[in-house]
Write a protein that holds these residues in place. Structure first.
Motif, short mmCIF file in Angstrom:
data_model
loop_
_atom_site.label_atom_id
_atom_site.label_comp_id
_atom_site.label_asym_id
_atom_site.label_seq_id
_atom_site.Cartn_x
_atom_site.Cartn_y
_atom_site.Cartn_z
N ALA A 1 0.86 -1.20 0.00
CA ALA A 1 0.00 0.00 0.00
C ALA A 1 0.89 1.25 0.00
CB ALA A 1 -0.90 -0.01 1.23
N GLY A 2 0.58 2.16 -0.86
CA GLY A 2 1.36 3.40 -0.88
C GLY A 2 2.58 3.33 -1.78
N THR A 3 2.88 2.17 -2.36
CA THR A 3 4.05 2.09 -3.25
C THR A 3 3.69 2.56 -4.66
OG1 THR A 3 3.53 -0.19 -3.85
CG2 THR A 3 5.08 0.13 -2.03
N GLY A 4 2.39 2.63 -4.93
CA GLY A 4 1.97 3.10 -6.25
C GLY A 4 1.83 1.99 -7.28
N ILE A 5 2.19 0.75 -6.92
CA ILE A 5 2.05 -0.32 -7.92
C ILE A 5 0.66 -0.95 -7.81
CG2 ILE A 5 4.53 -0.79 -8.02
CD1 ILE A 5 3.89 -3.43 -6.46
N ASP A 6 0.20 -1.50 -8.93
CA ASP A 6 -1.14 -2.10 -8.98
C ASP A 6 -1.03 -3.58 -8.60
OD1 ASP A 6 -3.63 -3.05 -9.55
OD2 ASP A 6 -3.59 -2.56 -11.69
N VAL A 7 -1.63 -3.96 -7.49
CA VAL A 7 -1.53 -5.36 -7.04
C VAL A 7 -2.90 -6.05 -7.08
CG1 VAL A 7 0.56 -5.08 -5.66
CG2 VAL A 7 -1.68 -4.63 -4.61
N THR A 8 -3.82 -5.52 -7.87
CA THR A 8 -5.16 -6.13 -7.88
C THR A 8 -5.14 -7.58 -8.39
OG1 THR A 8 -5.52 -4.87 -9.90
CG2 THR A 8 -6.71 -4.14 -7.98
N ALA A 9 -4.18 -7.91 -9.26
CA ALA A 9 -4.08 -9.30 -9.73
C ALA A 9 -2.81 -9.96 -9.21
CB ALA A 9 -4.12 -9.34 -11.26
N GLY A 10 -2.40 -9.58 -8.02
CA GLY A 10 -1.14 -10.09 -7.46
C GLY A 10 -0.01 -9.14 -7.78
N VAL A 11 1.19 -9.48 -7.30
CA VAL A 11 2.35 -8.61 -7.48
C VAL A 11 2.99 -8.95 -8.82
CG1 VAL A 11 4.54 -7.84 -6.48
CG2 VAL A 11 2.69 -8.63 -4.98
N GLN A 12 2.96 -8.00 -9.74
CA GLN A 12 3.45 -8.24 -11.10
C GLN A 12 4.98 -8.26 -11.10
OE1 GLN A 12 0.74 -8.43 -13.63
NE2 GLN A 12 -0.17 -8.66 -11.61
N CYS A 13 5.52 -9.37 -11.62
CA CYS A 13 6.99 -9.55 -11.59
C CYS A 13 7.48 -9.99 -12.96
CB CYS A 13 7.35 -10.66 -10.61
SG CYS A 13 6.84 -10.38 -8.90
N ASP A 14 8.80 -9.83 -13.19
CA ASP A 14 9.37 -10.41 -14.40
C ASP A 14 9.57 -11.91 -14.15
OD1 ASP A 14 11.72 -10.81 -12.97
OD2 ASP A 14 12.92 -9.38 -14.11
#
Ligand SMILES: Cc1cc2nc3c(=O)[nH]c(=O)nc-3n(C[C@H](O)[C@H](O)[C@H](O)COP(=O)(O)OP(=O)(O)OC[C@H]3O[C@@H](n4cnc5c(N)ncnc54)[C@H](O)[C@@H]3O)c2cc1C
Length: 392
Positions: free
Chosen positions: A246-259
Motif C-alpha cells: 500500500a502506498g508504493t503506487g504499484i497495482d496489485v489487484t491481480a497479485g504482485v506483477q513480476c518479471d
C-alpha cells in the motif's frame, strides 16, 4: 552477476515456505551478506494443516520448516515481527522501526477468505497452525462436520474428519468438488472416493445465508434446504496479504506483477515469490500466479540464486498435489495450455487413473490419481512434450 556484485543485505518479509526457502537458498548459492527474515509466525509447512496435522498424526516439530540446526546454521536473523510497508531500500515494521536492505524479498502469502456472511457465526476457516489446532480440538468433541466449499482445503478437511469417524457433509456451488481447479471429470473422480467413504455431497447449490438458532449456526442453501452440524468450516479460498505494498503506487489487484525472475515491476531491488507473486510467463506472454507449495519454493529459489549471482537451476513444470483418504492426486505440467483432455491410463473407475491434458498432440499435463510413484512414470513424457509444445 558475480559474487562481488552481491547486495550487502537482504531482508525477507514473510516466513512461509517461500520466505524460508529464499533464506536457505541464498546461503546455498553462496550469498555472503546479511540475511534477515521478518515473519509474524515461525516457519512451518502448511499442507499438513488439512491432513496429518489436523488428524494429529504430525506434531509441531514435524511441520517445522527448519532443517537440522537452522536458522543458526544458515547465519540468518529471524525476527518475529510484522512488516507494515516495503519500499526500495527499506522495510517499515508495524512498531515504527525501519530496517534497511539492499534487496527485499516479499513472500507474505495469503489469508483464508472470510466473507461477511460468516460474521458473528462460529464457523472455522483454515490457513494457519493456530486455525488447525482450534479445528482439531473442535473436531475431537464433535460427531458431525459441515464443510462449506468443496475446493482443495474443504475436500481435504472433509476426508480427514470422515477418516476420524465424523459424519461429514460438503456443500459446493460448482457441479462437482474441485471442478474449478481440476475440471469436471477429475472432480467426479474425487467425488466418487468421497462418496465411497460415506461423505455426503451437496453440489451445484450455493450458501444463501447463515442463521443463528439456539446458539447453532444454520446454513440456508439457495434452494431453501437448511443444514447444520456440530462443527462447520468454510473453505472459500484465500485472500492475498498485500498490505505491505500500500502506498508504493504499484497495482496489485491481480497479485504482485513480476518479471520471470521475480523482480517486482516498478520497485527496484524488491522481489516477490509464492502465493502473492504473478510472474511473467514467457509462453502465455502474461503474468501467472499459482497458489501451490512447490511453485512457491521454486520461485524463492530462483529469486535467491538471481540475487546471489549464482546459476539458476533448470525450471520445472508446475506441480501440486492433494491427499484425500488414501488417494493421492497429483497435477504436473500446464493444464491451462490444453485444448482437450482424456483418460490415458486406467478407466476412470479403476483405483489408479491418469487424465492427460493435451494441446494438439502434445501432452502438456497429467493429473494422476493413485499411488505417488504413478506420476514418476509420466513425468519424463510431460517434460519432453511440454518443451515441444511451448517451443512451437
Ligand atoms: C490447509 C492448507 C493445505 C494446503 N495443501 C497444499 C497441498 O497439498 N499442495 C500444494 O501444492 N499446496 C497446498 N497448500 C498451498 C500452499 O501451502 C501455499 O501455496 C504456500 O504455503 C504458499 O507459500 P507462501 O510462502 O507464498 O505463503 P504462506 O505459506 O502463506 O506464508 C506467508 C507468511 O508470511 C506471513 N506474513 C504475511 N504478512 C506479513 C507481514 N506483513 N509481515 C510479516 N509476515 C507476514 C504470514 O503470516 C505467513 O507466515 C495448502 C494451503 C493450506 C492453507
Amino acid at each position: 552477476m558475480s559474487h562481488e556484485q552481491q547486495p550487502e543485505s537482504v531482508v525477507i518479509v514473510g516466513a512461509g515456505v517461500a520466505g524460508w526457502r529464499a533464506a536457505r537458498d541464498l546461503r546455498g548459492a553462496g550469498y555472503g551478506g546479511t540475511v534477515t527474515v521478518i515473519g509474524d509466525e515461525a516457519p512451518y509447512d502448511r499442507p499438513p494443516l488439512s491432513k496429518q496435522y489436523l488428524s494429529g498424526e504430525y506434531d509441531d516439530a514435524r511441520i517445522s520448516l527448519y532443517r537440522g540446526e537452522e536458522p543458526a546454521s544458515l547465519d540468518v536473523t529471524v525476527r518475529e515481527a510484522r512488516a507494515a510497508l516495503v519500499r526500495p531500500g527499506e522495510v517499515a515494521l508495524d512498531d515504527g522501526e525501519t530496517v534497511a536492505a539492499d534487496a527485499i524479498i516479499v513472500a507474505t502469502g495469503s489469508a483464508a477468505r472470510r466473507p461477511a456472511m460468516l460474521d458473528g457465526h462460529d464457523i472455522f476457516t483454515l490457513r494457519t497452525r493456530e486455525d488447525a489446532r482450534a479445528l482439531r480440538a473442535a473436531l475431537a468433541e464433535a460427531g458431525s462436520l459441515l464443510v462449506l466449499g468443496g475446493g482443495f482445503i474443504g475436500a481435504e478437511v472433509a476426508a480427514t474428519a470422515r477418516t476420524a469417524g465424523l459424519a461429514v457433509t460438503v456443500v459446493e456451488l460448482q457441479p462437482t468438488l474441485l471442478g474449478g481447479a481440476l475440471g469436471v471429470e477429475c472432480g467426479r473422480r474425487i467425488e466418487r472416493v468421497h462418496r465411497e467413504h460415506g461423505v455426503e455431497l451437496v453440489t451445484g447449490v450455493g450458501v444463501e445465508r447463515l442463521e443463528a438458532r439456539d446458539g447453532d449456526a444454520i446454513v440456508v442453501l439457495a434452494d431453501g434446504r437448511e443444514l447444520s452440524a456440530d462443527v462447520a468450516v468454510a473453505g472459500f479460498g484465500a485472500e492475498l496479504n498485500l498490505e505491505v505494498f500500500a502506498g508504493t503506487g504499484i497495482d496489485v489487484t491481480a497479485g504482485v506483477q513480476c518479471d520471470e525472475f521475480g523482480r517486482v515491476e516498478g520497485l527496484p531491488g524488491i522481489w516477490a515469490a509464492g502465493d502473492i507473486a504473478a510472474w511473467h510467463d514467457p509462453v502465455l506472454g502474461e503474468p501467472v500466479r499459482r497458489e501451490h507449495w512447490q511453485v512457491a519454493g521454486e520461485q524463492a529459489s530462483i529469486v535467491a540464486r538471481t540475487i546471489a549471482g549464482g546459476p539458476i537451476a533448470k525450471r520445472n513444470p508446475p506441480y501440486f498435489w492433494s491427499d484425500q483418504f488414501d488417494l493421492k492426486v497429483q497435477v504436473f505440467g500446464r493444464p491451462e495450455l490444453a485444448d482437450r483432455e482424456e483418460w490415458v491410463s486406467g478407466e476412470d473407475v479403476e483405483p489408479q487413473s491418469v487424465r492427460g491434458h493435451y494441446c494438439g498432440e502434445h501432452l502438456v499435463a497429467v493429473t494422476t490419481f493413485g499411488i505417488p510413484r504413478l506420476l514418476g512414470q509420466w513425468r519424463p513424457q510431460v517434460i519432453e512434450s511440454l518443451a515441444a509444445a511451448t517451443a512451437s
